[in-house]
Motif scaffolding. Structure first.
Motif, mmCIF file in Angstrom:
data_model
loop_
_atom_site.group_PDB
_atom_site.id
_atom_site.type_symbol
_atom_site.label_atom_id
_atom_site.label_comp_id
_atom_site.label_asym_id
_atom_site.label_seq_id
_atom_site.Cartn_x
_atom_site.Cartn_y
_atom_site.Cartn_z
ATOM 1 N N GLY A 194 -2.023 5.069 0.989
ATOM 2 C CA GLY A 194 -2.691 4.967 -0.309
ATOM 3 C C GLY A 194 -4.053 4.331 -0.267
ATOM 4 O O GLY A 194 -4.333 3.360 -0.996
ATOM 5 N N VAL A 195 -4.943 4.847 0.550
ATOM 6 C CA VAL A 195 -6.313 4.345 0.636
ATOM 7 C C VAL A 195 -7.252 5.524 0.855
ATOM 8 O O VAL A 195 -6.963 6.404 1.683
ATOM 9 C CB VAL A 195 -6.440 3.297 1.775
ATOM 10 C CG1 VAL A 195 -5.987 3.854 3.112
ATOM 11 C CG2 VAL A 195 -7.857 2.758 1.871
ATOM 12 N N LYS A 196 -8.336 5.583 0.093
ATOM 13 C CA LYS A 196 -9.272 6.689 0.263
ATOM 14 C C LYS A 196 -10.694 6.257 -0.073
ATOM 15 O O LYS A 196 -10.922 5.333 -0.849
ATOM 16 C CB LYS A 196 -8.870 7.890 -0.587
ATOM 17 C CG LYS A 196 -9.078 7.738 -2.077
ATOM 18 C CD LYS A 196 -8.733 9.059 -2.783
ATOM 19 C CE LYS A 196 -9.007 8.969 -4.280
ATOM 20 N NZ LYS A 196 -8.718 10.258 -4.970
ATOM 21 N N ALA A 197 -11.639 6.953 0.541
ATOM 22 C CA ALA A 197 -13.054 6.713 0.287
ATOM 23 C C ALA A 197 -13.494 7.665 -0.826
ATOM 24 O O ALA A 197 -13.545 8.880 -0.628
ATOM 25 C CB ALA A 197 -13.865 6.948 1.551
ATOM 26 N N VAL A 237 0.855 -1.191 0.000
ATOM 27 C CA VAL A 237 0.000 0.000 0.000
ATOM 28 C C VAL A 237 0.892 1.242 0.000
ATOM 29 O O VAL A 237 1.865 1.326 0.760
ATOM 30 C CB VAL A 237 -0.942 0.001 1.225
ATOM 31 C CG1 VAL A 237 -1.802 1.275 1.237
ATOM 32 C CG2 VAL A 237 -1.845 -1.232 1.189
ATOM 33 N N LYS A 238 0.583 2.172 -0.860
ATOM 34 C CA LYS A 238 1.417 3.354 -1.067
ATOM 35 C C LYS A 238 1.719 4.072 0.252
ATOM 36 O O LYS A 238 0.829 4.333 1.058
ATOM 37 C CB LYS A 238 0.728 4.309 -2.046
ATOM 38 C CG LYS A 238 1.575 5.504 -2.443
ATOM 39 C CD LYS A 238 0.864 6.383 -3.454
ATOM 40 C CE LYS A 238 1.705 7.591 -3.826
ATOM 41 N NZ LYS A 238 1.004 8.464 -4.806
ATOM 42 N N GLU A 253 -10.882 3.185 -2.765
ATOM 43 C CA GLU A 253 -9.768 3.169 -3.713
ATOM 44 C C GLU A 253 -8.460 2.894 -2.976
ATOM 45 O O GLU A 253 -8.128 3.563 -1.997
ATOM 46 C CB GLU A 253 -9.673 4.506 -4.437
ATOM 47 C CG GLU A 253 -8.581 4.545 -5.507
ATOM 48 C CD GLU A 253 -8.508 5.886 -6.198
ATOM 49 O OE1 GLU A 253 -9.364 6.140 -7.079
ATOM 50 O OE2 GLU A 253 -7.617 6.691 -5.837
ATOM 51 N N VAL A 254 -7.721 1.901 -3.438
ATOM 52 C CA VAL A 254 -6.435 1.529 -2.832
ATOM 53 C C VAL A 254 -5.349 1.612 -3.898
ATOM 54 O O VAL A 254 -5.488 1.023 -4.974
ATOM 55 C CB VAL A 254 -6.476 0.110 -2.243
ATOM 56 C CG1 VAL A 254 -5.120 -0.249 -1.637
ATOM 57 C CG2 VAL A 254 -7.573 -0.019 -1.194
ATOM 58 N N THR A 255 -4.278 2.330 -3.583
ATOM 59 C CA THR A 255 -3.134 2.442 -4.495
ATOM 60 C C THR A 255 -1.961 1.683 -3.901
ATOM 61 O O THR A 255 -1.578 1.915 -2.745
ATOM 62 C CB THR A 255 -2.740 3.915 -4.712
ATOM 63 O OG1 THR A 255 -3.865 4.630 -5.222
ATOM 64 C CG2 THR A 255 -1.587 4.029 -5.695
ATOM 65 N N ILE A 256 -1.414 0.767 -4.693
ATOM 66 C CA ILE A 256 -0.251 0.012 -4.246
ATOM 67 C C ILE A 256 0.964 0.444 -5.072
ATOM 68 O O ILE A 256 0.828 0.989 -6.167
ATOM 69 C CB ILE A 256 -0.470 -1.508 -4.319
ATOM 70 C CG1 ILE A 256 -0.794 -1.968 -5.740
ATOM 71 C CG2 ILE A 256 -1.581 -1.919 -3.369
ATOM 72 C CD1 ILE A 256 -0.944 -3.492 -5.864
ATOM 73 N N GLU A 257 2.149 0.211 -4.538
ATOM 74 C CA GLU A 257 3.351 0.769 -5.147
ATOM 75 C C GLU A 257 3.893 -0.046 -6.302
ATOM 76 O O GLU A 257 4.657 0.458 -7.124
ATOM 77 C CB GLU A 257 4.417 0.955 -4.069
ATOM 78 C CG GLU A 257 3.991 2.019 -3.050
ATOM 79 C CD GLU A 257 5.010 2.291 -1.974
ATOM 80 O OE1 GLU A 257 5.893 1.428 -1.773
ATOM 81 O OE2 GLU A 257 4.934 3.358 -1.344
#
Length: 536
Positions: A157-160, A140-141, A167-171
């Motif tokens: 890296g996680v947002k509603a 996770v970012k 939404e999850v952003t991974i590196e």
């Protein structure tokens, strides 16, 4: 452009009917009594999803809470709070769609913000979670910088996006990322409940969960009671109405209570499976279970100087007669272990470990030779202490190992203690050798191998190896990580920061009228909502 991923796509998520709780075959006559009583060896240290570290605690949490995904009967992913996700072209942004009917036990809706809060809480150094590193493993970012205290949790890296879109952003792309979401540390928790009750938020009456059951009673070290939650989104298909966990430190006493009808499931004590299989062929069960049993070596500054010598560590490992432990002591379908990762882990390729091919006589002779080189033997004994948590099985294995080592000039003192004290001592490096077992968090070799990285939250023996760290980091971006996993296992075999003993099987007595347990899933991940009791 985004890749839309349905529940049945990518061979990751299994197609599932609308109701994915108990699947009762047509024509089945259900019992009037739909309660399930199971056994716990030790008291649950925490019912907080972001704090718990125990396998038994995870069994409780999966019933009180629900994450984005669950596991099906064969280990396949099935919908939890999430019904599916979209994946960006570069495979680093997951957009999860949350079911609007998911509710907390107080009737409030489960939202994406609940996941954001829980994941930030896990990564936050203030939480002091042993599983904070899991956010890093998930890539996770910014997780690594946040757990190190270098960035604020708001940069995780996680947002509603909205109430029902997470939404999850991974590196870096991680093919098994969705599989990691079944772990309890990723479950949502309510910020307002924790703010109101503080450390007391997990007590009965305070705890608000989103699972299929609600906590009605918790007597520490004695019992846990859970009732079916009418607010659970799939309550209609949840057949089992009550779950009870009984803590019994003595396995033989637990078996006696099972045979007396007080328990529906219990672990079979060492050596008793063959007899019980003959006497109760429809109740005694053994199947592969993704856990490995080992003795951890304390390589920290607090550990014995003798254990800093790899010759000593290898000698101790070589001298353990694993065939005797598996065939004579346990007798339940377990396999001797000469490595760390469980043999049944999906896709795992075992390295060619030399001493696994030797006879026990050859191993013992080599052990004597190595100890002599290190300056130890019957005339100059090596004195060590082994810590282990209360269990007759652990005691039997410890006594066996003590006898294997005695002719080599190793004087082993056995030190028994309750689970909480045992884990506290491991976490503080207050041990020489410590009995330990690791069960996979997901069905992929990294769940084992990441354990021994320098940045692991569970590397209690403080094994530090730059090549090992590099290999595991490279595995996160490799098109095929399996060769790297094999290489990492070889380093463990060469450096021996652990003394592997056996790979688990799930060896249980289960009442014949209990159905729905996942015997074909190597993770053995069960949910009360999947169970039902048939009429006799």
């Amino acid at each position: 452009m985004k890749l839309s991923v349905a529940i049945s796509a990518l061979a990751l998520l299994a197609a599932a009917p609308a109701g994915i709780a108990a699947t009762v075959p047509e024509g089945t006559k259900l019992a009037a009594n739909q309660s399930y009583t199971f056994w716990l060896l030790d008291a649950i240290k925490s019912m907080d999803p972001q704090i718990n570290t125990d396998v038994e605690g995870s069994d409780i949490l999966r019933n009180l809470f629900e994450g984005l995904y669950n596991e099906g009967p064969k280990g396949e992913l099935v919908p939890g709070v999430a019904t599916g996700f979209d994946l960006s072209d570069d495979k680093t942004v997951y957009t999860f769609h949350l079911r609007p009917e998911a509710k907390w036990s107080d009737g409030k809706p489960v939202t994406a913000q609940d996941f954001v809060y829980a994941w930030r809480r896990l990564a936050d150094p203030k939480t002091a979670s042993e599983y904070a590193w899991y956010m890093e493993l998930m890539q996770v970012k910014n997780a690594a910088a946040i757990t190190a205290g270098e960035k604020p949790v708001e940069e995780l890296g996680v947002k509603a996006v909205d109430d029902h879109t997470l939404e999850v952003t991974i590196e870096t792309p991680l093919p098994y990322f969705p599989q990691m979401l079944v772990h309890g540390s990723t479950f949502p928790v309510r910020e307002d409940v924790i703010a109101k009750y503080g450390q007391d938020w997990t007590k009965p009456g305070n705890l608000v969960g989103n699972g299929a059951y609600v906590l009605s009673q918790h007597l520490l070290g004695e019992r846990i009671e859970m009732d079916k939650a009418p607010t659970y989104w799939d309550a209609e298909h949840t057949v089992m109405t009550h779950l009870t966990a009984l803590t019994i430190n003595d396995k033989n006493a637990a078996l006696t209570r099972y045979l007396a009808g007080e328990l529906d499931r219990v672990e079979i004590p060492a050596g008793q499976y063959p007899r019980l299989k003959k006497e109760y062929p429809d109740q005694a069960i053994s199947s592969p279970y993704s856990c490995s049993y080992t003795y951890l070596v304390n390589l920290s500054d607090k550990g014995p100087e003798a254990l800093k010598d790899v010759r000593v560590r290898k000698a101790l490992s070589y001298a353990i007669n694993r065939d005797v432990i598996v065939d004579n002591v346990l007798q339940g379908g377990q396999k001797p272990a000469y490595n760390w990762t469980h043999w049944a882990t999906a896709g795992f390729k075992m390295p060619d470990i030399d001493y696994a091919h030797w006879t026990q006589k050859e191993r013992t002779e080599k052990a004597k030779e190595l100890l002599a080189e290190a300056g130890y033997g019957p005339d100059h004994p090596l004195k060590l202490t082994l810590n282990y948590n209360t269990s007759d099985d652990h005691k039997k294995i410890a006594i066996a190992v003590q006898q294997f080592w005695k002719p080599l000039g190793v004087a082993l003192t056995l030190n028994n203690m309750e689970w909480k004290v045992h884990t506290d001592k491991m976490q503080n490096q207050d041990f020489d050798l410590a009995r330990y077992a690791w069960c996979g968090d997901y069905n992929e070799a990294s769940t084992y191998l990441d354990f021994f990285t320098s940045y692991s939250g569970h590397n209690n023996g403080k094994f530090l190896n730059a090549d090992y760290d590099r290999i595991l980091k490279e595995s996160k971006t490799a098109a095929d990580p399996q060769p790297l996993y094999t290489e990492a296992e070889q380093i463990l075999a060469d450096q021996m920061p652990l003394l592997p003993i056996y790979h688990y099987a799930k060896v249980d007595m289960v009442k014949a009228d209990i159905k729905g347990l996942p015997t074909e899933n190597v993770m053995q991940t069960w949910y009360g909502k999947d169970l039902y009791r048939v009429a006799k």
